[in-house]
Design an enzyme around this catalytic site. Structure first.
Site, PDB file in Angstrom:
ATOM      1  N   GLY A  79      -1.440  -3.366   0.616  1.00 36.30           N
ATOM      2  CA  GLY A  79      -0.409  -4.019   1.426  1.00 36.30           C
ATOM      3  C   GLY A  79       0.974  -3.986   0.810  1.00 36.30           C
ATOM      4  N   LYS A 134       1.727   3.468 -19.074  1.00 38.22           N
ATOM      5  CA  LYS A 134       1.035   3.933 -20.277  1.00 38.22           C
ATOM      6  C   LYS A 134       0.025   5.036 -19.962  1.00 38.22           C
ATOM      7  CE  LYS A 134       1.411  -0.539 -22.505  1.00 38.22           C
ATOM      8  NZ  LYS A 134       0.721  -1.789 -22.642  1.00 38.22           N
TER       9      LYS A 134
HETATM   10  C1  R5P Z   1       1.342   6.041   1.138  1.00 37.12           C
HETATM   11  O1  R5P Z   1       2.069   6.918   0.938  1.00 37.12           O
HETATM   12  C2  R5P Z   1       0.678   5.637   2.410  1.00 37.12           C
HETATM   13  O2  R5P Z   1       1.296   6.127   3.543  1.00 37.12           O
HETATM   14  C3  R5P Z   1       0.617   4.148   2.475  1.00 37.12           C
HETATM   15  O3  R5P Z   1       1.914   3.671   2.638  1.00 37.12           O
HETATM   16  C4  R5P Z   1       0.033   3.575   1.238  1.00 37.12           C
HETATM   17  O4  R5P Z   1      -1.030   4.336   0.772  1.00 37.12           O
HETATM   18  C5  R5P Z   1      -0.409   2.158   1.451  1.00 37.12           C
HETATM   19  O5  R5P Z   1      -0.918   1.648   0.245  1.00 37.12           O
HETATM   20  P1  R5P Z   1      -0.622   0.158  -0.156  1.00 37.12           P
HETATM   21  O6  R5P Z   1      -1.042  -0.685   0.996  1.00 37.12           O
HETATM   22  O7  R5P Z   1      -1.479  -0.071  -1.369  1.00 37.12           O
HETATM   23  O8  R5P Z   1       0.833   0.053  -0.457  1.00 37.12           O
END
Ligand code: R5P
Length: 294
Positions: A222, A190
């Site tokens: 994560g 949204k």
């Molecule tokens: C994104 O493109 C980065 O390389 C990381 O994979 C990402 O920012 C990790 O964020 P999250 O832990 O929230 O998935």
């Protein structure tokens, strides 16, 4: 040649002795005092200052430091900030949205930062010098150190496959086969900016009965790491561990990660309970080389 002045914020005290004082007024305004300010005139100054956690306050504080050191007549100012917040917002997705990665870099450059030394910066896909917006950046990689830790401490000298969960972190694994998933996030729901779920994660790797390290530039919520771990576990890997340069570890995501591996670690660019690979030696090497990087 005049000696370089090193200014160290209290949030760097785990690595170097601080010589900047940072406090707060009762209303929350930041108070900064640099006792060595008079010595900065005509000198090269290196400021060690972390920008996470409390990134907004930490950024404002750094702008104050830069303004003051510039006003004192420093000849050149280098900032060492191991993790650069806002680095993930380097594109405009919505009409009128601020690309805050550019805004942060431009503000630092305009405040007097001649060079920023940072680690595995999200919007850069290689080690070494780059210009981003108006800011000159030196991107230092911890990829080899993180892989070395896994091989020595987790896989006891056995070989392992090293895979990154998206192409942005491919350079981190380039020296180890360069395998990466291709991750695509969904659109903002949204048109409200909060978080974009992971849509797809493409890539099939032969990891059956092999040791695998999944390596990324950061673990934040994560979700990226967990998606990769699910795929690797389903493909029959022998022992799996995961790591990132920057460990933000939001929302207790380590508990979810531990369903797939009991081994998750990071460097100490952000100090946290899972920091196993220190950045200190890299910083000492840089300062020993008198930061003659450009
Ligand atoms: C994104 O493109 C980065 O390389 C990381 O994979 C990402 O920012 C990790 O964020 P999250 O832990 O929230 O998935």
């Amino acid at each position: 040649m005049a000696e370089i002045i090193h200014l160290v914020s209290p949030n760097f005290r785990d690595i170097f002795e601080p010589n900047i004082e940072i406090g707060k007024f009762p209303d929350g305004d930041s108070h900064v005092r640099i006792p060595l300010i008079a010595e900065c005139e005509g000198r090269e100054v290196v400021v060690f200052h972390r920008l996470y956690s409390k990134q907004n306050t930490a950024l404002v504080t750094l702008l104050f430091i830069l303004d003051s050191v510039k006003e004192a007549g420093a000849q050149k100012i280098t900032v060492v900030a191991p993790y650069l917040p806002y680095s993930r917002q380097d594109k405009k997705k919505l009409n009128g949205e601020v690309a805050s990665a550019f805004a942060v870099c431009n503000l630092l450059a305009r405040a007097g930062c001649d060079n920023l030394i940072t680690f595995d910066c999200h919007f850069l896909n290689k080690e070494g010098p780059s210009k981003f917006g108006e800011l000159q950046i030196q991107n230092v990689s911890m990829g080899k150190d993180l892989v070395g830790y896994a091989k020595a401490k987790i896989f006891s000298g056995e070989e392992c496959e090293v895979i990154s969960p998206d192409m942005g972190a491919n350079y981190l694994v380039a020296d180890h086969g360069g395998k990466s998933y291709t991750k695509v996030r969904e659109e903002y729901k949204k048109q409200k900016i909060k978080y974009r779920d992971i849509g797809t994660m493409e890539g099939e790797f032969d990891v059956k009965d092999k040791n695998v390290l999944v390596l990324d530039d950061m673990i934040s919520t994560g979700s990226t790491m967990i998606s990769a771990l699910e795929k690797i576990t389903a493909a029959g890997a022998k022992k799996v561990c995961c790591a990132a340069t920057h460990g933000l570890f939001l929302y207790n995501c380590v508990d979810k990660i531990n369903k797939f591996t009991d081994c998750v670690y990071s460097t100490d660019t952000i100090v946290n309970a899972h920091s196993k690979v220190p950045i200190k030696q890299k910083l000492v090497d840089l300062t020993d080389a008198n930061l003659k990087l450009f």
